[in-house]
Design an enzyme around this catalytic site. Structure first.
Site, PDB file in Angstrom:
ATOM      1  N   CYS A 134     -11.735   1.427  16.816  1.00  0.00           N
ATOM      2  CA  CYS A 134     -10.537   0.596  16.675  1.00  0.00           C
ATOM      3  C   CYS A 134      -9.541   0.694  17.819  1.00  0.00           C
ATOM      4  CB  CYS A 134      -9.828   0.892  15.347  1.00  0.00           C
ATOM      5  SG  CYS A 134      -9.232   2.573  15.146  1.00  0.00           S
ATOM      6  N   MET A 135      -9.483   1.800  18.554  1.00  0.00           N
ATOM      7  CA  MET A 135      -8.429   1.898  19.572  1.00  0.00           C
ATOM      8  C   MET A 135      -8.944   2.339  20.936  1.00  0.00           C
ATOM      9  SD  MET A 135      -7.905   5.291  20.248  1.00  0.00           S
ATOM     10  CE  MET A 135      -9.258   6.355  19.783  1.00  0.00           C
ATOM     11  N   LYS A 180       0.838  -1.205   0.000  1.00  0.00           N
ATOM     12  CA  LYS A 180       0.000   0.000   0.000  1.00  0.00           C
ATOM     13  C   LYS A 180       0.869   1.249   0.000  1.00  0.00           C
ATOM     14  CE  LYS A 180      -2.426  -1.087   3.669  1.00  0.00           C
ATOM     15  NZ  LYS A 180      -1.955  -2.467   3.890  1.00  0.00           N
ATOM     16  N   GLY A 218      -4.309   1.210  14.320  1.00  0.00           N
ATOM     17  CA  GLY A 218      -4.673   0.943  12.939  1.00  0.00           C
ATOM     18  C   GLY A 218      -4.517   2.115  12.002  1.00  0.00           C
ATOM     19  N   GLN A 219      -4.762   3.348  12.473  1.00  0.00           N
ATOM     20  CA  GLN A 219      -4.816   4.504  11.579  1.00  0.00           C
ATOM     21  C   GLN A 219      -3.598   5.415  11.774  1.00  0.00           C
ATOM     22  OE1 GLN A 219      -8.973   6.009  10.693  1.00  0.00           O
ATOM     23  NE2 GLN A 219      -9.323   5.158  12.710  1.00  0.00           N
ATOM     24  N   MET A 268      -6.876  -5.161  16.689  1.00  0.00           N
ATOM     25  CA  MET A 268      -8.331  -5.179  16.757  1.00  0.00           C
ATOM     26  C   MET A 268      -8.902  -6.405  17.467  1.00  0.00           C
ATOM     27  SD  MET A 268      -9.012  -2.324  15.487  1.00  0.00           S
ATOM     28  CE  MET A 268      -7.397  -1.787  16.016  1.00  0.00           C
TER      29      MET A 268
END
Length: 782
Positions: free
Chosen positions: A166-167, A82, A375-376, A338
């Site tokens: 997510c967190m 990615k 995740g982000q 997650m």
């Protein structure tokens, strides 16, 4: 064989990315023109929370090359597939380039003036029933601007990010364990650990660069053991020394079982515990004190036999984990993402994994830590540090705390009482309020909730009936529901700052112009705030009667930053970040000055200036000799501990079954997640032809035994049905992962196959994070 395959994939990704973007490879030159006419500048990658450094090559106003930054301490020149294609993601054919207003049921082109006026009038008419739903992909200045506009201006706390999904459990886990958010350890620990334990995560696909830091040590002749705890075999399992399969929610029992055996076998580090920990019991965030003897007695329930009953893990497998933690000479890192966080008891399982490390004394030492991967790209830097959550204020403060509100009002020069004490809605409650009409409008930025919220029918089916503003770069299922669509600048089309999983704040400069009439999200917020000011909303003034986004230039001249022509001539990120930095001192986040970040490949906070004038980062928090705020002689000092005694908490948190389990009618577990090629809902990565071809559609993975029993083969259409919805997908047997018997896995990136029609909105009562990993479904061949 695995290392050869990794090398091949790495070289293939390099070749494809360079061919697509530049036609050839170039050496990194920071902010300088190379011999081929490319100008290279640094930036963090646009995608996950790893925070890889990239070098971006620009020629003739376009990004034409991307490569890993050899000077980045995060990735050392390596990128995942990615990352190598991040530049291509800018150039999808359907980029949003002009504002759109819904007229007579249809989205039609409009001017920026029309769009801003429409939004501002709606907000001024109903300021307390309007919300902002943001993102862990917000830059730090973007999140900060929203906080000042909403909480400091409108006096409205209805701000929450997709990072809640997510967190949030990791955040509350840290806060309830050692009193403050964000990890103690860092990526350096991955280079030093003897054993790495994966608690229900798949870093080979989700964090491939960090995974390479671990497994590539073997190529250097180093010994690193990997233990994979999971509910399905994944690509991470392929490299693991041991795979321990457990029943969903069984991780709670496993962690308690490890602690039970550590205590009973005398393998606890009592000296470390006595110096650094207190004991607590109860279901909530406050709890009640308990003694060491109380805790030991409480643990006796979690015998190996009971752990096997609750989790399916055999006693010999549990003993393997105990032996690793109980070995005083072994360095152990626990990693999770997650699998632990998207959990109806996500806070509890975070607490329990810290317990294991505390009881074994494997914390605050090089190569030994418990580490939640994010995740982000800026879930840490923006959502957690800036505090873009319904209950939070910048710098670790809380809206419910009177002193914290006063501090923010003083820093923002606001009249007393402007910031409200009642927390705003968390993400699930926010969309429930929109469904019911309790909230009449919302502004969605940098996320796609009509694809990513759980139980989509129950959460988002009435969004078209509300006033919905969406700022994005491409059309999505959420823009399809919008009243107003604002085209945004993306990544290096604007200045930006992210904060990654290891507390590393990174900065980049704008390198190219956004397409058409797309504009920065920061400008959009300031422009709407200014129009609200012009329409007479009193909250858009500070206590001196000035507009809350009033700033002056280097010669004292007022800057009309709501004017796009003025905004684009100034580095507004620097202005906002330097206003924000004082907020970071209270909780000892202590972010570096903007100009220091310009010179660095990111700095891990707290960053403190020494007597020699040098700004120094902190590899490990709470550790004497590394964290400048730790008292001499303490070794480890949890200086934000709940009891203000420099100690963390060991929590007695019990096993609790999931709220929905398979039964005769819905006999399978459903787990959802990401894939290597696609980022979240695929808004950007599905516009990259190479990534889309590699993973063009969603699928359902089944255990081969279940597939045989149900007469399902790869490619067959399969109907999945839960109590909330149903979907038809092609089957993939023996694909990238192998689910346990009685369970299936589906990725969520495909907007034409909305798996979140089936998922459950049940969430952790402490963190409010939904559980996307466990609900019950029917499975049938079509």
């Amino acid at each position: 064989m695995h290392s050869n395959r990794r090398d091949f994939l790495r070289q293939a990704a390099l070749a494809v990315a360079s061919g697509v973007l530049a036609g050839r490879w170039a050496s990194p030159v920071v902010a300088a023109e190379g011999a081929d006419g490319l100008v290279w500048q640094k930036a963090p990658c646009r995608f996950c929370g790893t925070g890889c450094g990239v070098m971006v090559g620009v020629k003739d106003g376009r990004v034409v090359a991307v490569q890993g930054d050899l000077d980045s301490p995060v990735n050392r020149g390596l990128l995942c597939v990615k990352g190598y294609h991040a530049g291509v993601a800018l150039y999808g054919k359907d980029r949003l380039t002009t504002p759109l207003l819904r007229r007579n049921g249809t989205l039609e082109p409009a001017t920026w003036e029309e769009a801003i006026d429409r939004i501002a009038r709606e907000i001024v008419e109903r300021p307390q029933s309007f919300a902002v739903y943001g993102s862990g992909q917000w830059t730090i200045p973007e999140g900060y601007a929203v906080m000042k506009f909403m909480k400091g201006g409108l006096g409205n706390n209805h701000v929450d990010p997709n990072a809640r999904l997510c967190m949030a459990s990791a955040v509350v886990g840290m806060v309830t364990t050692y009193g403050v958010d964000e990890p103690s350890g860092c990526y350096d620990d991955l280079d030093l650990a003897d054993t790495v334990i994966l608690w229900g995560n798949n870093p080979a696909e989700m964090h491939p660069v960090l995974w390479s830091r671990i497994v590539d040590r073997r190529l250097k002749g180093q010994r690193v053991e990997i233990i994979d705890l999971g509910t399905r075999r994944t690509r991470s399992t392929d490299e693991a020394d041991h795979y321990i399969e457990f029943q969903p929610q069984g991780d709670l029992a496993i962690a308690n079982g490890i602690c039970h055996l550590l205590v009973n076998s005398g393998k606890c580090d009592r000296e470390w515990l006595d110096r650094h920990c207190n004991f607590r019991q109860g279901p909530d965030a406050d709890g009640q004190p308990m003694t060491w003897d109380d805790y030991v007695k409480w643990l006796q329930t979690y015998t190996p036999e009971e752990v096997r009953r609750l989790s399916g893990v055999r006693p010999d497998q549990l003993q393997l984990l105990v032996d690793r933690f109980g070995d005083p000479g072994r360095k152990v890192v626990s990693l999770w993402c997650m699998g632990m966080n998207q959990h109806t008891r996500g806070t509890w399982i975070n607490n329990l994994v810290y317990n294991v490390h505390f009881l074994s004394g494997k914390f605050g030492k090089p190569g030994s830590t418990a580490f939640s991967l994010t995740g982000q790209p800026s879930a840490c830097g923006t959502c957690r540090e800036v505090g873009t959550l319904g209950h939070a204020l910048p710098g670790g403060r809380l809206v419910a705390n009177e002193e914290h509100r006063k501090q923010c009002e003083d820093l923002w020069n606001l009249p007393a009482g402007r910031i409200q004490a009642k927390p705003g809605h968390h993400a699930v409650a926010l969309f429930e309020a929109l469904q019911k009409g309790d909230l009449t409008g919302a502004w969605v930025q940098v996320t796609n909730p009509a694809q990513t919220m759980p139980n989509l029918t129950g959460m988002t089916s009435r969004l078209r009936e509300r006033f919905l503003v969406v700022s994005d770069v491409y059309p999505t299922v959420t823009t399809d529901l919008a009243t107003v669509v604002l085209p945004s600048a993306m990544w290096v089309e604007k200045n930006g700052m992210f904060g990654n999983s290891e507390r590393r704040t990174q900065q980049w400069f704008k390198m190219i112009e956004p397409p058409g009439n797309a504009r920065d999200d920061v400008w959009q917020v300031i422009a709407v705030a200014r129009r609200c000011h012009e329409l007479g909303h009193p909250g858009m003034k500070n206590k001196d009667g000035e507009f809350i986004f009033s700033f002056k230039g280097p010669w004292g001249e007022p800057l009309e930053l709501w004017n796009w022509d003025v905004f684009r001539k100034h580095n507004v990120d620097r202005i906002l970040f330097e206003e924000y930095r004082p907020f970071t001192q209270m909780k000892k986040y202590a972010l570096a000055p903007y100009d220091e970040l310009v010179k660095a490949r990111g700095l891990r906070w707290p960053v403190v200036q020494g007597k020699d004038g040098v700004w120094r980062e902190t590899p490990r928090r709470f550790v004497e000799g590394e964290d400048p705020f730790v008292k001499a002689g303490t070794g480890v000092d949890f200086y934000w501990g709940k009891l203000k005694d420099g100690k963390a908490l060991v929590w007695a948190r019990p096993y609790e079954p999931p709220p929905e389990v398979p039964d005769e009618q819905y006999p399978f577990w459903l787990c959802t997640g990401r894939v290597l090629e696609h980022w979240h809902s695929g808004t950007m990565t599905r516009r990259v032809p190479q990534l889309h071809r590699a993973m063009p559609r969603a699928y359902v993975e089944l255990n081969p035994g279940d597939a045989t029993r149900l007469n399902i083969s790869t490619g067959d259409k399969v109907r999945l049905k839960s109590r909330r919805g149903e979907i038809v997908l092609p089957a993939w047997i023996n694909g990238r992962s192998t689910p346990a018997r009685g369970s299936v896995f589906v990725p969520f990136f495909a907007e034409e196959s909305l798996i979140n029609l089936l998922t459950l909105e049940a969430h952790c009562p402490l963190s409010k994070e939904p559980d996307y990993k466990k609900c019950a479904v029917q499975v049938a061949r079509v």
